[in-house]
Design a protein around this motif. Structure first.
Motif, PDB file in Angstrom:
ATOM      1  N   ASP A  31       3.268   0.965  -1.912  1.00 39.19           N
ATOM      2  CA  ASP A  31       4.037  -0.105  -2.544  1.00 39.19           C
ATOM      3  C   ASP A  31       3.078  -0.982  -3.337  1.00 39.19           C
ATOM      4  O   ASP A  31       1.872  -0.722  -3.380  1.00 39.19           O
ATOM      5  CB  ASP A  31       4.863  -0.888  -1.521  1.00 39.19           C
ATOM      6  CG  ASP A  31       4.032  -1.720  -0.552  1.00 39.19           C
ATOM      7  OD1 ASP A  31       2.812  -1.908  -0.775  1.00 39.19           O
ATOM      8  OD2 ASP A  31       4.615  -2.197   0.438  1.00 39.19           O
ATOM      9  N   ARG A  32       3.582  -2.024  -3.980  1.00 40.21           N
ATOM     10  CA  ARG A  32       2.706  -2.828  -4.853  1.00 40.21           C
ATOM     11  C   ARG A  32       1.630  -3.600  -4.091  1.00 40.21           C
ATOM     12  O   ARG A  32       0.660  -4.053  -4.677  1.00 40.21           O
ATOM     13  CB  ARG A  32       3.524  -3.732  -5.756  1.00 40.21           C
ATOM     14  CG  ARG A  32       4.342  -4.756  -5.047  1.00 40.21           C
ATOM     15  CD  ARG A  32       5.095  -5.615  -6.052  1.00 40.21           C
ATOM     16  NE  ARG A  32       6.115  -6.367  -5.371  1.00 40.21           N
ATOM     17  CZ  ARG A  32       7.368  -6.439  -5.748  1.00 40.21           C
ATOM     18  NH1 ARG A  32       7.760  -5.820  -6.828  1.00 40.21           N
ATOM     19  NH2 ARG A  32       8.224  -7.137  -5.059  1.00 40.21           N
ATOM     20  N   VAL A  81       8.887   1.669 -10.862  1.00 39.99           N
ATOM     21  CA  VAL A  81       9.487   0.481 -11.485  1.00 39.99           C
ATOM     22  C   VAL A  81       9.176  -0.779 -10.680  1.00 39.99           C
ATOM     23  O   VAL A  81       8.964  -1.849 -11.248  1.00 39.99           O
ATOM     24  CB  VAL A  81      11.019   0.676 -11.649  1.00 39.99           C
ATOM     25  CG1 VAL A  81      11.728  -0.631 -11.972  1.00 39.99           C
ATOM     26  CG2 VAL A  81      11.304   1.715 -12.718  1.00 39.99           C
ATOM     27  N   GLN A  82       9.126  -0.655  -9.365  1.00 40.10           N
ATOM     28  CA  GLN A  82       8.875  -1.810  -8.502  1.00 40.10           C
ATOM     29  C   GLN A  82       7.388  -2.110  -8.319  1.00 40.10           C
ATOM     30  O   GLN A  82       7.016  -2.952  -7.509  1.00 40.10           O
ATOM     31  CB  GLN A  82       9.542  -1.598  -7.140  1.00 40.10           C
ATOM     32  CG  GLN A  82      11.058  -1.539  -7.213  1.00 40.10           C
ATOM     33  CD  GLN A  82      11.650  -2.841  -7.739  1.00 40.10           C
ATOM     34  OE1 GLN A  82      11.214  -3.934  -7.398  1.00 40.10           O
ATOM     35  NE2 GLN A  82      12.648  -2.713  -8.601  1.00 40.10           N
ATOM     36  N   GLY A  83       6.513  -1.416  -9.062  1.00 41.14           N
ATOM     37  CA  GLY A  83       5.085  -1.718  -9.023  1.00 41.14           C
ATOM     38  C   GLY A  83       4.280  -0.891  -8.047  1.00 41.14           C
ATOM     39  O   GLY A  83       3.093  -1.121  -7.867  1.00 41.14           O
ATOM     40  N   ALA A  95      12.000   4.588  -8.749  1.00 45.16           N
ATOM     41  CA  ALA A  95      12.129   3.241  -8.186  1.00 45.16           C
ATOM     42  C   ALA A  95      10.782   2.736  -7.676  1.00 45.16           C
ATOM     43  O   ALA A  95      10.455   1.558  -7.841  1.00 45.16           O
ATOM     44  CB  ALA A  95      13.166   3.232  -7.064  1.00 45.16           C
TER      45      ALA A  95
END
Length: 96
Positions: A75-76, A52-54, A49
């Motif tokens: 996180d992205r 997939v979320q960057g 996850a």
């Protein structure tokens, strides 16, 4: 707990409850920092996850004492965090 070249991983407790741990800053880290860990029910699904979320998985998942796994990621936007939890079903099948 001995963690090899990094020395000791020291657990912090308050009234018998684990509230954190500390260790020497790895040389590759630019500054000392806290990593906040979030509990997940499947470390493998959580790692996917993140991707997939960057976000990026920087380290792990690595098995830790007690049988769970942990990872460190961003996180992205680049915010740093940790995840901790049991292995997913796929990893458990291959380990059996």
């Amino acid at each position: 707990m001995d963690i090899g070249p990094l020395g000791s991983y020291r657990f912090i407790q308050k009234n018998g409850t684990g509230i954190g741990a500390i260790m020497r800053k790895p040389d590759e880290m630019p500054v000392p920092a806290w990593t906040f860990y979030i509990g997940v029910d499947d470390i493998d699904r959580a790692a996917e996850a993140v991707r997939v979320q960057g976000g990026k998985v920087i380290a792990g998942p690595h098995q830790i004492p007690g049988g769970e796994y942990s990872l460190v990621g961003t996180d992205r936007q680049g915010a740093h965090f940790g995840l901790v939890g049991p292995a997913g079903p796929a990893r458990n099948r291959t380990a059996a």
